[in-house]
Scaffold this motif. Structure first.
Motif: not given
Length: 500
Positions: A390-408
């Motif tokens: 659960g914790e790993e999933y939450k962290n990876r999800k937020n990390k991936a979203a952050k990367i995508l927003i930075e690319r935007l």
């Protein structure tokens, strides 16, 4: 009560089948485990913003288009169609082009960009046009299907070569420049495989809908399409039950008899159409052990399609105020689509190609006054997410979203500081809401060996059990699923005549 047809799953295929059958006087019960119809193609609301769950554009909605004609034939009303100005803005390291539903403009762009390939490009487009003409001839032949298939080599010789080719292999018979091939095949993500693996036949079916024909958006979001269809199905005297899960398909002497719901209700049916995951349907829901084992072995050898990662952003201001020119961008970091596929499989979100779309440029009513929205998506593998805690999933999800927003930020400077609402969806989200194996977006992958007549058939080994949706013929995507639902309804009608 006994129904002519019980339909499992209210995705596009199940809805199309229910609409057709109910319009033709059949007593239909459509069962959907979720709270709304539409499957992958539905919309959802957050704090005044309306987002598309996964659909960004659907072909066949223009006047005279196949889906729109189907809806009009069966008197679905209350839908407002908004004509799209273009398909997408495609960005590569050295090229940028706006696909505008006009193949002649695309041909000219490619010839100007790759002048050494000018004659090869002309020959390639000429062959594609020939393929489409022959396909149209095939579609309109008033002959039994078995006879049409026998006549294919004579009437449609282009079919044979294209059926046995990948899209990349087919293009390389005419053009050699890898960058040219990459630009033309940019739409491969709508089929889920890079052109080196993707069936040429299926790619050309997808391309026909976006490169060659205009299309539309549904005002208010695609949920309004399925609400209108639901209304019409009910007006026809049939039923749509939401929040109702099917737990078992009961058979008797090799033919369907009933379904059992999650509440234990037994519902008798002369025919059953499953728009659910075909693997679940044939290896878990069906009660016949021999049938389950047959399909367990058969389906275990088939490759499933990829899933996706997506973020939904409610913005404090319109995206166009941040510099977005047009409503749909497709961004590529390299011309090598095989590399992009590797990035997806290895969760390299900083390198993967991705797309972002602003439906509010088409329909301002999707957002609160003065606000904006953006949806960004990239393909993703379920394997990247399935074993996380659960914790790993939450962290990876937020990390991936952050990367995508930075690319935007590169394309929409300041977007990070203008996000008011954010939702994140992963392949696990896709699986949770649709029950699709591994969150597969397009059912089984559209490889050469899993396309067309080689794909899992709609008729099954159980008499009266028929498949619809992306796992069966012709394949994944809203338009193909509508076609599958139309065909499934026709198969059910034939079965009902025989079963009297």
């Amino acid at each position: 009560m006994r129904y002519d047809t019980v339909i499992i799953g209210a995705g596009a295929g199940g809805m199309a089948a229910a609409l057709k059958l109910s319009s033709l006087g059949k007593k239909v019960l459509l069962l959907e485990r979720g709270p709304q119809a539409g499957g992958y193609a539905t919309s959802f609301k957050r704090d005044g913003w309306t987002f598309e769950s996964s659909v960004h554009c659907v072909d066949g909605l223009q006047e005279g288009g196949e889906i729109r004609s189907f809806l009009e034939k069966y008197a679905v009303e209350g839908i407002e169609y908004i004509k799209l100005p273009h398909f997408s803005r495609v960005i590569y390291p050295e090229h940028e082009y706006v696909f505008d539903f006009n193949p002649e403009n695309l041909k000219i762009f490619l010839q100007n960009s790759f002048p050494e390939e000018k004659e090869n490009i002309r020959r390639f487009f000429s062959h594609v046009d020939k393929f489409y003409r022959q396909f149209k001839l095939y579609e309109h032949l008033k002959l039994p299907e078995w006879l049409k298939i026998l006549l294919v080599p004579l009437l449609c010789p282009s079919f044979i070569r294209i059926f046995d080719s990948t899209m990349e292999g087919f293009m390389k018979e005419y053009v050699k420049d890898e960058k040219l091939i990459a630009i033309f095949t940019n739409i491969w993500r709508y089929a889920g495989l890079p052109p080196g693996q993707l069936s040429a036949w299926y790619f050309l079916m997808v391309a026909r809908g976006y490169y060659y024909r205009p299309t539309c958006y549904i005002k208010g979001g695609f949920e309004n399409l399925f609400k209108a269809m639901t209304g019409r199905i009910e007006e026809n005297g049939s039923e749509v039950r939401l929040n109702t899960e099917v737990k078992k398909i009961i058979t008797d002497k090799g033919k369907v008899k009933a379904v059992i719901t999650g509440k234990g209700e037994e519902i008798l049916a002369k025919t059953i159409i499953s728009n659910a995951d075909a693997i679940e349907t044939l290896t878990a829901l069906v009660d016949d052990g021999r049938i389950k084992e047959y399909y367990r072995q058969k389906l275990s050898m088939l490759e499933k399609s990829i899933s996706a990662f997506q973020i939904y952003l409610g913005l404090k201001l319109p995206a166009k105020n941040l510099g977005m020119k047009g409503y749909f961008y497709s961004v590529n970091t390299t011309y090598d689509h095989d590399e992009h596929m590797k990035y997806y499989m290895m969760d390299l979100y900083d390198k993967s190609s991705f797309e972002f779309i602003d439906h509010s440029q088409i329909d301002p009513g999707l957002v609160p006054a003065g606000k904006g929205l953006l949806e960004a998506v990239l393909l993703d593998s379920y394997a990247n997410w399935k074993d996380l805690s659960g914790e790993e999933y939450k962290n990876r999800k937020n990390k991936a979203a952050k990367i995508l927003i930075e690319r935007l930020e590169k394309y929409l400077p300041g977007i990070s500081n203008n996000i008011e609402v954010m939702e994140i969806a992963t392949p696990r989200t896709m699986k949770r809401y649709t029950l699709s194996a591994d969150g597969a977006m397009y059912g089984f992958a559209q490889t050469v060996s899993q396309t067309g007549l080689k794909r899992l058939a709609q008729k099954t080994k159980v008499k009266g059990l028929i498949l619809a949706g992306g796992w069966t013929q012709p394949g994944g995507g809203v338009h193909p699923c509508f076609i599958s639902g139309d065909i499934a309804a026709e198969l059910a009608i034939k079965r009902l005549r025989w079963a009297r």
